[in-house]
Design a protein around this motif. Structure first.
Motif, short mmCIF file in Angstrom:
data_model
loop_
_atom_site.label_atom_id
_atom_site.label_comp_id
_atom_site.label_asym_id
_atom_site.label_seq_id
_atom_site.Cartn_x
_atom_site.Cartn_y
_atom_site.Cartn_z
N VAL A 223 40.46 54.71 31.57
CA VAL A 223 40.88 55.25 30.27
C VAL A 223 41.78 54.25 29.54
O VAL A 223 41.67 54.07 28.33
N ALA A 224 42.67 53.58 30.28
CA ALA A 224 43.54 52.57 29.66
C ALA A 224 42.72 51.48 28.98
O ALA A 224 43.05 51.04 27.87
N HIS B 69 45.23 48.62 28.21
CA HIS B 69 45.29 47.86 29.45
C HIS B 69 46.38 46.79 29.40
O HIS B 69 47.02 46.49 30.41
N PHE B 70 46.61 46.22 28.23
CA PHE B 70 47.60 45.15 28.08
C PHE B 70 49.00 45.68 28.41
O PHE B 70 49.71 45.12 29.25
N LEU C 128 51.29 44.95 31.85
CA LEU C 128 52.64 44.38 31.71
C LEU C 128 53.69 45.32 32.27
O LEU C 128 54.70 44.87 32.83
N MET C 129 53.48 46.64 32.11
CA MET C 129 54.41 47.60 32.69
C MET C 129 54.46 47.43 34.21
O MET C 129 55.55 47.43 34.82
N VAL C 130 53.29 47.27 34.85
CA VAL C 130 53.25 47.11 36.30
C VAL C 130 53.91 45.81 36.72
O VAL C 130 54.68 45.76 37.69
N VAL C 131 53.63 44.72 35.98
CA VAL C 131 54.28 43.43 36.29
C VAL C 131 55.80 43.59 36.23
O VAL C 131 56.53 43.12 37.12
N LYS D 82 40.55 41.73 30.68
CA LYS D 82 40.76 41.99 29.25
C LYS D 82 42.20 41.67 28.86
O LYS D 82 42.47 41.23 27.75
N THR D 83 43.12 41.91 29.79
CA THR D 83 44.52 41.53 29.56
C THR D 83 44.70 40.03 29.66
O THR D 83 45.35 39.40 28.83
#
Length: 560
Positions: A360-361, A367-368, A372-375, A402-403
């Motif tokens: 869905v992201a 997805h971007f 970045l949130m996970v990083v 895609k990111t």
């Protein structure tokens, strides 16, 4: 002066203001309004005359305390001063959507004591910019009003979803201007045909809807028959096509899905999702067709809709938790790293599948920000471990191609690293499927830039597609690790072909000076055989399931 004379006087007064929507209220409650107000609210004149002012107009809450302000308070204040009171508020329109306005209110004694309210539109999100029809917001508020209280629910409520099949071909063939004109003409035709049924809206792109709420005086069977006859009429009408600019006659088939409200429906989403599901069934045919929705709720589509609606806020509020799956060196069992895996525990849906929210992201183009949130979360955690005096190991983060192909990605990663002061030697980015990559030049530049920062690069799910081989061929000098996909590990102990295939990949890693990490190792036999084949690292349920933060830190302490 009689009531009729007073009404005439009010109407004469309000007609003096033709530029702005204007509402005049006498002290005895009688009202008059001009045509701009009628157009803005879209109510029937009788509704405006019979409703209280509080039903029509809301005052925006005070910014200081957020408490609502009663419109009667404003009226009393206006009585006490000569100049108009200006405040921000909302007109509640015929679809129960709050239209934001700057409102001017003044009081006068002549010719009769009255208040005059003038409305200056600030924003109205409920109107589609192409067709000028009401949009999905209008549908959501009107249908939401019906579901908010059983007393509001009209008999025989239904939703018809109408999709123009292969609409994109109009844009490709004739241009976007003609495409927009076609949508406008189609919307007007649909609105005209459905005027006796209910509200016509444009949801998105080539997807329209009719919220049927005007058949309440029919029996259920009668109403259903009329709706199905309307579907049949639309299908037949589509064959005639639409003339655009007196140059093109465009014929497009339609896919229609009809859902009739059931007593066990909890909200309007179920109505929309069931209608959508029926529409998708109709779309299987090559000609205009309609389908009646199953009365049972489509749980899969319903759950997906909730995730689509709430994912942006979940990312913004960082509602995801991390689990860490350990990675081990095969020959001595030493812990060498973790793979960071995102988990979302939804307040209503419970555990949401990572496959679903990642998919869905990407569909929403988020997805971007998600990656970045996970990083950022991983960098924050690594720093915390350092502060605790633990010896962190490398943590792998999955990054969508895609990111990775976005021009600002490396810049944003650098910002995170500077802000959190995270040593890059503890970071590894895993790249997944890349067959759909559009910007290979930027992708290549970004991979090299990450390597220059000291971040390791791994190829995830290696061996399952041509795209992985393409990555190796193009970027092997920048890659550190190949992750052998779990599907290639399952049968290596009992299938010679699977064993030979896995051995070839391990040998390829040796030729290219890359380390090999096997995913999905679940048995001692698999572990032993992979070690014999020369595979250096592994992860899987044989070693550990993904661990929460407490178990992860316990493992780090044990590895000292």
């Amino acid at each position: 002066m009689g009531a009729y004379d007073l009404e005439m006087t009010l109407n004469e007064m309000v007609l003096q203001d033709l530029m702005f929507p204007t509402l005049v209220i006498a002290t005895d409650g009688q009202k008059a309004f001009n045509s701009p107000f009628l157009e803005l609210s879209d109510f029937e004149p009788s509704y405006i005359l019979d409703s209280s002012l509080n039903q029509l107009v809301r005052v925006a809450p005070s910014k200081a305390d957020g408490d609502p302000v009663d419109i009667d308070v404003i009226l009393e204040q206006a009585k006490a001063q000569l100049s108009p009171i200006v405040f921000e508020g909302e007109i509640v329109d015929a679809n129960f959507f709050p239209i934001t306005c700057k409102i001017s209110c003044c009081f006068a004694q002549s010719p009769q004591p009255h208040w005059k309210l003038q409305f200056h539109l600030i924003s109205n999100k409920s109107v589609d910019v192409v067709t000028h029809l009401p949009n999905g917001w209008a549908f959501a508020y009107k249908a939401g009003h019906y579901f908010s209280d059983a007393k509001n629910m009209p008999n025989n409520l239904a939703l018809l979803v109408v999709n123009i099949d292969n609409f994109a071909t109009i844009n490709y063939r004739y241009g976007f201007s003609v495409g927009d004109k076609y949508l406008t003409a189609f919307g007007l035709r649909l609105k005209e045909k459905a005027r006796d049924l209910g509200l016509t809206v444009r949801f998105s792109n080539a997807r329209f809807g009719v919220l049927v709420d005007k058949l309440g005086d029919r029996s259920a069977q009668q109403a259903k028959s009329e709706m199905l006859a309307f579907c049949e009429q639309l299908c037949q009408l589509s064959v005639t096509g639409l003339e655009i600019d007196k140059r093109y006659t465009i014929i497009k088939s339609l896919s229609l899905g009809l859902c009739i409200h059931e007593p066990d429906f909890d909200n309007h989403l179920q109505l929309e999702l069931n209608a959508d599901t029926a529409m998708l069934r109709a779309a299987r045919f090559s000609h205009s067709s309609y389908e009646l929705a199953d009365s049972k709720r489509s749980e899969q589509f319903y759950n997906r809709k909730i995730i689509i609606d709430e994912l942006p806020q979940a990312i913004e509020n960082n509602l995801f938790e991390l689990r860490y799956q350990p990675q081990y060196q095969l020959h001595d069992g030493r812990l060498i790293g973790f793979e960071a895996l995102s988990r979302w525990q939804h307040s209503q849906q419970g555990h949401v599948s990572p496959i679903l929210f990642i998919e869905v992201a990407e569909e929403l183009g988020m997805h971007f920000e998600f990656d970045l949130m996970v990083v950022g979360n991983v960098c924050r955690q690594i720093n915390y471990w350092i502060q605790l005096g633990l010896d962190p190991v490398r943590v792998s983060v999955n990054i969508s191609f895609k990111t990775l192909e976005m021009s600002t990605f490396v810049h944003r990663v650098c910002q995170i690293l500077r802000e959190l002061k995270c040593p890059t030697k503890f970071l590894e980015f895993e790249i997944t499927e890349t067959s759909d990559a559009k910007n290979l030049e930027t992708l290549s530049e970004n991979i090299q830039a990450l390597v220059d920062l000291g971040i390791r690069i791994a190829i995830d799910d290696f061996g399952t597609g041509y795209s992985s081989l393409s990555l190796i061929r193009g970027y092997y000098k920048s890659i550190d690790t190949l992750k052998l996909d779990r599907s290639l590990i399952e049968d290596i102990t009992g299938n010679q072909t699977a064993k030979r295939f896995a051995q070839h990949i391990v040998d390829l890693g040796k030729v290219l000076d890359l380390t090999i990490l096997a995913e999905g190792v679940e048995t001692a036999e698999q572990k032993h055989l992979l070690n014999e084949m020369g595979c250096q690292y592994a992860q899987g349920y044989f070693f550990d399931r993904p661990l929460d933060i407490v178990a992860t830190e316990k493992l780090l302490r044990a590895q000292r």
